[in-house]
Design a protein around this motif. Sequence first.
Motif, PDB file in Angstrom:
ATOM      1  N   ARG A 180       0.775  -1.280  -0.117  1.00  0.00           N
ATOM      2  CA  ARG A 180      -0.027  -0.111  -0.014  1.00  0.00           C
ATOM      3  C   ARG A 180       0.852   1.400   0.107  1.00  0.00           C
ATOM      4  N   MET A 181       2.005   1.326   0.666  1.00  0.00           N
ATOM      5  CA  MET A 181       2.857   2.425   0.802  1.00  0.00           C
ATOM      6  C   MET A 181       3.499   2.419  -0.405  1.00  0.00           C
ATOM      7  N   LEU A 182       4.174   1.432  -1.096  1.00  0.00           N
ATOM      8  CA  LEU A 182       4.525   1.569  -2.349  1.00  0.00           C
ATOM      9  C   LEU A 182       3.719   2.137  -3.298  1.00  0.00           C
ATOM     10  N   GLU A 183       2.531   1.829  -3.363  1.00  0.00           N
ATOM     11  CA  GLU A 183       1.598   2.305  -4.283  1.00  0.00           C
ATOM     12  C   GLU A 183       1.324   3.809  -3.997  1.00  0.00           C
ATOM     13  N   VAL A 184       1.038   4.217  -2.852  1.00  0.00           N
ATOM     14  CA  VAL A 184       0.762   5.829  -2.532  1.00  0.00           C
ATOM     15  C   VAL A 184       2.029   6.263  -2.900  1.00  0.00           C
ATOM     16  N   SER A 185       3.180   6.067  -2.616  1.00  0.00           N
ATOM     17  CA  SER A 185       4.415   6.716  -2.973  1.00  0.00           C
ATOM     18  C   SER A 185       4.664   6.997  -4.316  1.00  0.00           C
ATOM     19  N   TYR A 186       4.474   5.875  -4.958  1.00  0.00           N
ATOM     20  CA  TYR A 186       4.438   5.905  -6.574  1.00  0.00           C
ATOM     21  C   TYR A 186       3.635   7.120  -7.194  1.00  0.00           C
ATOM     22  N   LYS A 187       2.413   6.815  -6.625  1.00  0.00           N
ATOM     23  CA  LYS A 187       1.410   7.972  -7.215  1.00  0.00           C
ATOM     24  C   LYS A 187       1.518   9.226  -6.714  1.00  0.00           C
ATOM     25  N   ASN A 188       2.017   9.484  -5.536  1.00  0.00           N
ATOM     26  CA  ASN A 188       2.044  10.777  -5.145  1.00  0.00           C
ATOM     27  C   ASN A 188       3.352  11.271  -5.103  1.00  0.00           C
ATOM     28  N   GLN A 189       4.506  10.472  -5.340  1.00  0.00           N
ATOM     29  CA  GLN A 189       5.958  10.797  -5.483  1.00  0.00           C
ATOM     30  C   GLN A 189       6.257  11.599  -4.119  1.00  0.00           C
ATOM     31  N   GLN A 190       6.002  10.766  -3.021  1.00  0.00           N
ATOM     32  CA  GLN A 190       6.227  11.187  -1.669  1.00  0.00           C
ATOM     33  C   GLN A 190       6.900  10.115  -0.921  1.00  0.00           C
ATOM     34  N   GLY A 191       7.553  10.314   0.247  1.00  0.00           N
ATOM     35  CA  GLY A 191       7.640   9.030   1.199  1.00  0.00           C
ATOM     36  C   GLY A 191       9.043   9.039   1.356  1.00  0.00           C
ATOM     37  N   PHE A 192       9.198   8.632   2.882  1.00  0.00           N
ATOM     38  CA  PHE A 192      10.482   8.207   3.364  1.00  0.00           C
ATOM     39  C   PHE A 192      10.145   6.730   3.521  1.00  0.00           C
ATOM     40  N   LEU A 193      10.270   5.911   2.451  1.00  0.00           N
ATOM     41  CA  LEU A 193      10.022   4.426   2.517  1.00  0.00           C
ATOM     42  C   LEU A 193      10.957   3.646   3.515  1.00  0.00           C
ATOM     43  N   LEU A 249      -4.994   7.603   2.972  1.00  0.00           N
ATOM     44  CA  LEU A 249      -3.516   7.383   2.839  1.00  0.00           C
ATOM     45  C   LEU A 249      -3.247   8.108   1.225  1.00  0.00           C
ATOM     46  N   ASP A 250      -4.306   8.113   0.307  1.00  0.00           N
ATOM     47  CA  ASP A 250      -4.032   8.341  -0.926  1.00  0.00           C
ATOM     48  C   ASP A 250      -3.528   9.892  -1.039  1.00  0.00           C
ATOM     49  N   THR A 251      -4.038  10.612  -0.135  1.00  0.00           N
ATOM     50  CA  THR A 251      -3.803  12.138  -0.032  1.00  0.00           C
ATOM     51  C   THR A 251      -2.483  12.340   0.604  1.00  0.00           C
ATOM     52  N   PHE A 252      -1.772  11.469   1.133  1.00  0.00           N
ATOM     53  CA  PHE A 252      -0.371  11.362   1.745  1.00  0.00           C
ATOM     54  C   PHE A 252       0.507  12.521   1.105  1.00  0.00           C
ATOM     55  N   GLY A 253       0.828  13.663   1.621  1.00  0.00           N
ATOM     56  CA  GLY A 253       1.926  14.531   1.369  1.00  0.00           C
ATOM     57  C   GLY A 253       1.242  15.606   0.092  1.00  0.00           C
ATOM     58  N   GLN A 254      -0.007  15.452  -0.278  1.00  0.00           N
ATOM     59  CA  GLN A 254      -0.663  16.149  -1.137  1.00  0.00           C
ATOM     60  C   GLN A 254      -1.095  17.541  -0.518  1.00  0.00           C
ATOM     61  N   GLU A 296       7.851   4.603 -12.339  1.00  0.00           N
ATOM     62  CA  GLU A 296       6.898   3.344 -12.666  1.00  0.00           C
ATOM     63  C   GLU A 296       7.719   2.167 -12.792  1.00  0.00           C
ATOM     64  N   GLU A 297       9.002   2.319 -13.203  1.00  0.00           N
ATOM     65  CA  GLU A 297       9.894   0.988 -13.452  1.00  0.00           C
ATOM     66  C   GLU A 297      10.107   0.638 -12.003  1.00  0.00           C
ATOM     67  N   GLU A 298      10.532   1.716 -11.359  1.00  0.00           N
ATOM     68  CA  GLU A 298      11.015   1.366  -9.972  1.00  0.00           C
ATOM     69  C   GLU A 298      10.011   0.686  -9.040  1.00  0.00           C
ATOM     70  N   TYR A 299       8.884   1.354  -9.225  1.00  0.00           N
ATOM     71  CA  TYR A 299       7.551   0.750  -8.405  1.00  0.00           C
ATOM     72  C   TYR A 299       7.263  -0.847  -8.673  1.00  0.00           C
ATOM     73  N   LYS A 300       7.437  -1.027  -9.775  1.00  0.00           N
ATOM     74  CA  LYS A 300       7.201  -2.433 -10.359  1.00  0.00           C
ATOM     75  C   LYS A 300       8.359  -3.398  -9.947  1.00  0.00           C
ATOM     76  N   MET A 301       9.726  -3.001  -9.840  1.00  0.00           N
ATOM     77  CA  MET A 301      10.771  -3.709  -9.435  1.00  0.00           C
ATOM     78  C   MET A 301      10.662  -3.741  -7.832  1.00  0.00           C
ATOM     79  N   LEU A 302      10.410  -2.820  -7.106  1.00  0.00           N
ATOM     80  CA  LEU A 302      10.203  -2.605  -5.633  1.00  0.00           C
ATOM     81  C   LEU A 302       8.971  -3.769  -5.234  1.00  0.00           C
ATOM     82  N   LEU A 303       8.082  -3.947  -6.010  1.00  0.00           N
ATOM     83  CA  LEU A 303       6.942  -4.793  -5.705  1.00  0.00           C
ATOM     84  C   LEU A 303       7.526  -6.021  -5.816  1.00  0.00           C
ATOM     85  N   LYS A 304       8.360  -6.143  -6.871  1.00  0.00           N
ATOM     86  CA  LYS A 304       8.806  -7.899  -7.156  1.00  0.00           C
ATOM     87  C   LYS A 304       9.647  -8.365  -6.225  1.00  0.00           C
TER      88      LYS A 304
END
Lengths: 292, 253
Positions: B14-27, B77-82, B239-247
């Motif tokens: 969930r955090m990876l998804e939101v971070s990717y969409k919102n381009q935010q986060g200290f993962l 959480l979808d609004t995180f950092g927006q 996008e590419e990194e998001y897929k990589m991180l999920l994997k």
Amino acid sequence: MIDRFVRVLEEILAKDERSALVLSGIRQYSFRKSMEKYPERVFDIGIMESTAVGFAAGLAAAGMIPFLHTWTPFLIERAFEQLKLDFGSQKLEGNFIGAGASYDLTELGESHYCPEDIAILKQIKNMQIVVPGTATEWEQLFLQSYQNGSPTFYRLSNEVNHTENVVVFGRANIIQKGNKGTVVVVGPLLDTVLKAVGDKDVTILYYTTVEPFDYTLLRENISGNRILICEPYNKSAVLYNIIDALRGEFLKIEMVGIDINAKCCLGNYQDNIPALGLDEKTIASKLQKLLQ
Amino acid sequence: MTTHEKKVRQLKERMLEVSYKNQQGFLPSAFSILDILVTLYYEIMEEEDQFVLSKGHAAFGLYAVLEDKGILEKGELDTFGQYRSRLSLMAERGISGVLFSTGSLGHGLPEAVGMAYGNRAKKRENRVFTVIGDGELNEGTNWEAMLAAYKFGLDHLVCILDNNHTTEQGIDLTNLRRKFEAFNWHVEEINGHKEQELADALNQKHHVPYMIIANTIKGKGCSSFEQQAGLWHSKAPNEEEYKMLLKELNEND
């Protein structure tokens, strides 16, 4: 003021179980009876001002009413970030009673001076600031504000006025009305101002709460466009409020207060008053110049 | 995969998804404490217990848990950092489930100590849990607060140290156990990613303030984070990194 503070706090501690007095390396003897009676609510946390402020925020979050008492320079300057974030930003209720106003601890040297206290605190959102002129005024203001939901700083000073006024938190007093100018005076400088003004035809407005600042009284009672601002700490802490209250007006302003580069020469406070620019002669001279 | 592991994985996704969409986060900081948070919120804490997050960089992780628990509204959480969101990157008091604002380090433990003290003065018997980071242990207020907590006999206070070795960048605090014991705290040292070790440690009885040294890996779960935590400290994936991180997250299991 200190004696009154001790008496009033003891009364509050006796009647309100939510009250907690946190001392940080100060006045354990004055509060020895309360410390024995209510050890859970009256204690010395030790000489750790930043942590003491954070701790007090925790007390407030638990539903207590914290009163934190320590030396002003260490409370405000060392623990500034805790005052700003733990109390100001979070708008937690807390009471900070500072000892050692401006140059009260004259003989101790620079480490114990804090004439910049009010200017610093005015940068903290939600922080209320009380600068009483007498012990009775402090008591009135304290009882009106200590549980109003916001953090409040109370400046306890050795210097007090002989003149007593009935004061209301957040409101200023009209001491006299005149036509040729306005003197805005804060807290313990009132007596000296009254002597310096003499029979001059000016309005005197007396402020004992400097945050929130009473804009209305100033707007409704200003006489002409000449204003003398008299503050017992570093000058110009309320200058912004005055300009903001009267924005758009063409103003002629003179200021009495301590210069940031002022030199205190140890000894006692009274000896230093002329050098700090808080004496009757300096005030009279600045007023004369302003009214010319 | 245990229920705990599934929950941790779900929240990280969930955090990876939101971070990717919102381009935010200290993962990496958030991933470091997820096992601790899940153990606390799903297994240990009772309704009246309180939690104070001190290491603000991990607020994302706390938000994810609060949303999943329904303390934050679903989808918030979808609004995180927006713009105009309540959810700043560092948590702020006023958000449901956030007792104190975070961001400036070294504030949480003194606040938690004060709150634990206030609770006792009000005759409440609840526990106060707090998570601090090893990096913020360089802040002197933590050590002052430890002195105060012991002096005041706060046996209902539990501090969990997320020991992900950040402090090694600055002043490396060696022999942490000895240091905490010298402050008269009860101390346990565990693997902060092992569910059973966390649960056992958190269930221990103690008669003085309790420090759990939870040894963790910054960015736990994604090998890219674990190997290059510095690079990913505040970086959001494309996008590419998001897929990589999920994997990577799935491979990790």
